[in-house]
Design an enzyme around this catalytic site. Structure first.
Site, PDB file in Angstrom:
ATOM      1  N   ASP A  26      39.755  37.146  35.642  1.00 25.99           N
ATOM      2  CA  ASP A  26      40.891  37.596  34.840  1.00 25.99           C
ATOM      3  C   ASP A  26      41.978  38.067  35.801  1.00 25.99           C
ATOM      4  O   ASP A  26      41.819  39.095  36.464  1.00 25.99           O
ATOM      5  CB  ASP A  26      40.492  38.756  33.918  1.00 25.99           C
ATOM      6  CG  ASP A  26      39.662  38.306  32.717  1.00 25.99           C
ATOM      7  OD1 ASP A  26      39.129  37.181  32.750  1.00 25.99           O
ATOM      8  OD2 ASP A  26      39.542  39.088  31.752  1.00 25.99           O
ATOM      9  N   LYS A  45      45.406  35.806  28.032  1.00 23.80           N
ATOM     10  CA  LYS A  45      44.887  37.109  27.617  1.00 23.80           C
ATOM     11  C   LYS A  45      46.046  38.068  27.382  1.00 23.80           C
ATOM     12  O   LYS A  45      47.035  38.047  28.114  1.00 23.80           O
ATOM     13  CB  LYS A  45      43.956  37.637  28.715  1.00 23.80           C
ATOM     14  CG  LYS A  45      43.417  39.046  28.516  1.00 23.80           C
ATOM     15  CD  LYS A  45      42.514  39.421  29.688  1.00 23.80           C
ATOM     16  CE  LYS A  45      42.114  40.893  29.658  1.00 23.80           C
ATOM     17  NZ  LYS A  45      41.275  41.265  30.813  1.00 23.80           N
ATOM     18  N   LYS A  89      42.182  35.428  24.766  1.00 26.28           N
ATOM     19  CA  LYS A  89      41.436  36.676  24.884  1.00 26.28           C
ATOM     20  C   LYS A  89      42.353  37.822  24.500  1.00 26.28           C
ATOM     21  O   LYS A  89      43.444  37.967  25.046  1.00 26.28           O
ATOM     22  CB  LYS A  89      40.921  36.868  26.314  1.00 26.28           C
ATOM     23  CG  LYS A  89      40.186  38.206  26.521  1.00 26.28           C
ATOM     24  CD  LYS A  89      39.563  38.311  27.903  1.00 26.28           C
ATOM     25  CE  LYS A  89      38.934  39.674  28.149  1.00 26.28           C
ATOM     26  NZ  LYS A  89      38.282  39.782  29.473  1.00 26.28           N
TER      27      LYS A  89
END
Length: 285
Positions: free
Chosen positions: A133, A197, A233
């Protein structure tokens, strides 16, 4: 830059909230949210011991009949602690499917040298991370230097190659403008993101339903133009089953039921699992 109808976005959020209210107590929906969760600990007090305890808790829940979380998400220096804990899982256990996510690229600010970001990603993968991430260059996005933001992500993608899933954190609360969120979403996907995300969870405004709607619109447009599916996400401030179900509903509403699997939908959360588990184990939902 694409024009975003904010009134339409707000209506979509309202519609999702109405639908979510009808399903938030359904056991199968809550189980689905559990299975799509990146169980996250990103505290300054984290240590190999605390992360081992954290990981063991996730493993223990699968032994009680709950689905495994999608991954354990930690700082890169603690990836190996998660890996050691996961190696003790008996063969055939559902917990074997738990992955390891590392937040990289100078999380949460992203403010360091590009070489450092790339090295951190490489070292996390070498130590066992399955997923990375990484934060987009928010400063570049806000100042209009989109080429810089995209080139940095492309370099991270190249460094990762096919060794890990890349989730790009847009920090939507800092971008604020829906049109900029859309642009950042498209830019990240064009640079090779496997997921986009919402946020790090370290800013005053983290995930919002409106930002999720905009990101889903970008994912849908990207698939139509490039024939590649990208996951979403949502992370930052998602603590209750009701909040998780709302985001799940937005994804289903905007992208379709086929997105509701860990391969395309994740919820980044630290407290959500602890809220879901008692309800699911009690079998009263």
């Amino acid at each position: 830059m694409k024009n975003i109808d904010t009134a339409l976005v707000n209506r979509k959020v309202e519609q999702a909230a109405e639908t979510a209210a009808l399903t938030e107590n359904k056991r199968e929906v809550l189980l689905e949210c559990m299975a799509c969760t990146d169980y996250t600990t990103l505290k300054e007090t984290d240590s190999p011991h605390s992360v081992t305890v954290f990981t063991n808790h996730a493993i223990e829940l699968t032994g009680q009949g709950l689905p495994p979380v999608a991954s354990i998400c930690v700082y890169p220096s603690l990836v190996d602690a998660v890996g050691v804990a996961l190696t003790g899982i008996p063969a055939g256990s559902p917990a074997e499917n738990i992955g390891i996510t590392a937040v990289c690229g100078a999380f949460p600010s992203g403010q360091t040298y590009m070489e450092v970001k790339m090295l951190e990603c490489a070292m996390a993968i070498e130590n066992g991370a399955d997923e990375i991430d990484a934060v987009i260059n928010v400063g570049a996005m806000l100042s209009g230097d989109y080429d810089l933001a995209e080139s940095e992500l492309a370099m991270i993608r190249e460094e990762i190659d096919g060794d890990a899933v890349l989730k790009v954190i847009l920090e939507t609360g800092s971008l604020a403008d829906p049109e900029l969120i859309y642009r950042a979403s498209m830019l990240a996907m064009e640079a090779g993101a496997d997921f986009i995300k919402t946020s790090t969870g370290k800013t005053p405004i983290s995930a919002t339903p409106a930002a999720a709607v905009v990101m889903c619109r970008a994912i849908r447009d990207f698939e139509r133009s490039c024939s590649r599916r990208v996951g979403i996400k949502v992370a930052g401030g998602i603590r209750t089953p009701q909040e998780a179900v709302l985001y799940r509903t937005i994804v289903a509403q905007e992208l379709g039921e086929e997105w509701l699997t860990p391969s395309l939908f994740r919820i980044g959360a630290s407290r959500l699992v602890d809220a879901l588990a008692p309800r699911l184990l009690s079998e009263t939902v």
